[in-house]
Design a protein around this motif. Sequence first.
Motif, PDB file in Angstrom:
ATOM      1  N   CYS A 185       0.830  -1.201   0.000  1.00  0.00           N
ATOM      2  CA  CYS A 185       0.000   0.000   0.000  1.00  0.00           C
ATOM      3  C   CYS A 185       0.867   1.255   0.000  1.00  0.00           C
ATOM      4  CB  CYS A 185      -0.921  -0.018   1.220  1.00  0.00           C
ATOM      5  SG  CYS A 185      -2.043   1.389   1.305  1.00  0.00           S
ATOM      6  N   ASN A 205       0.139   4.055   1.345  1.00  0.00           N
ATOM      7  CA  ASN A 205       0.028   4.792   2.602  1.00  0.00           C
ATOM      8  C   ASN A 205       1.236   4.417   3.458  1.00  0.00           C
ATOM      9  OD1 ASN A 205      -0.546   5.701   5.181  1.00  0.00           O
ATOM     10  ND2 ASN A 205      -2.622   4.890   5.225  1.00  0.00           N
ATOM     11  N   CYS A 222       0.556   2.196   6.349  1.00  0.00           N
ATOM     12  CA  CYS A 222      -0.048   0.886   6.082  1.00  0.00           C
ATOM     13  C   CYS A 222       1.020  -0.074   5.561  1.00  0.00           C
ATOM     14  CB  CYS A 222      -1.174   1.023   5.055  1.00  0.00           C
ATOM     15  SG  CYS A 222      -2.039  -0.531   4.739  1.00  0.00           S
ATOM     16  N   TRP A 272      -3.305   2.014  -3.440  1.00  0.00           N
ATOM     17  CA  TRP A 272      -3.743   1.778  -2.059  1.00  0.00           C
ATOM     18  C   TRP A 272      -4.277   0.359  -1.909  1.00  0.00           C
ATOM     19  CZ3 TRP A 272      -1.816   6.223  -0.995  1.00  0.00           C
ATOM     20  CH2 TRP A 272      -2.044   7.318  -1.808  1.00  0.00           C
ATOM     21  N   SER A 327     -10.058   2.087   3.259  1.00  0.00           N
ATOM     22  CA  SER A 327      -9.106   1.929   4.354  1.00  0.00           C
ATOM     23  C   SER A 327      -7.930   2.892   4.275  1.00  0.00           C
ATOM     24  CB  SER A 327      -8.616   0.485   4.423  1.00  0.00           C
ATOM     25  OG  SER A 327      -8.178   0.047   3.169  1.00  0.00           O
ATOM     26  N   CYS A 328      -7.423   3.196   3.085  1.00  0.00           N
ATOM     27  CA  CYS A 328      -6.236   4.054   2.994  1.00  0.00           C
ATOM     28  C   CYS A 328      -6.355   5.172   1.962  1.00  0.00           C
ATOM     29  CB  CYS A 328      -4.996   3.222   2.683  1.00  0.00           C
ATOM     30  SG  CYS A 328      -4.414   2.272   4.090  1.00  0.00           S
ATOM     31  N   LYS A 383      -8.192   8.383   3.027  1.00  0.00           N
ATOM     32  CA  LYS A 383      -7.456   9.087   4.095  1.00  0.00           C
ATOM     33  C   LYS A 383      -6.301   9.899   3.506  1.00  0.00           C
ATOM     34  CE  LYS A 383      -8.410   5.517   7.477  1.00  0.00           C
ATOM     35  NZ  LYS A 383      -7.852   4.374   8.176  1.00  0.00           N
TER      36      LYS A 383
END
Length: 185
Positions: free
Chosen positions: A139, A141, A144, A159, A164-165, A168
Amino acid sequence: MNRDHVFVCGHPALDFAATLRARRSARFEVLVTPERLTAWYLESGLVDRITPGREGDVREAVAVREALYRLVTDRRLGEDFTPEALDVVNAAARRPPVTPQLTSHGRRTEATPGQALATVAGQAVELLSGPDVPLLKECGNPECTRVYIDRSRGMRRQWCGMESCGNKIKAAAYRARKKAAPATH
């Protein structure tokens, strides 16, 4: 069923490896109790029913998960497999897996925690020796550490999952741009 777990990696073994989140920073452990492990097996669709687990099942699952994550990382980086991790995953994969049964109402899968773990380990063997290895990505992020299979066109997925990511990161980037932009009156 209430779904507490996240399945965004594109493969059950990768989702299992992702049950320890944010490995480089906050380290959020998902498999903290036998009940949480049981919930993961049920929510993953691996089993329809599972016998209650014990603390030893959690310890074993975490050991296999960590070995699996090491092997996924090795493969993703093009490195040789870590021998100790290979031994742990292969030992788990040699055990009897989940065996689906046909009933008058359709397919039914009942298992013990050991059978469910053996099935995840077997799936990991198939993944890490199969054609999807070049599609493994981590990912984008930085917080993550999920690894997913990127089947997007041109392998442009950044992602593990938008909810989930991705959202954000995009929201944080938008806020940073707004803050940095000069105010216009």
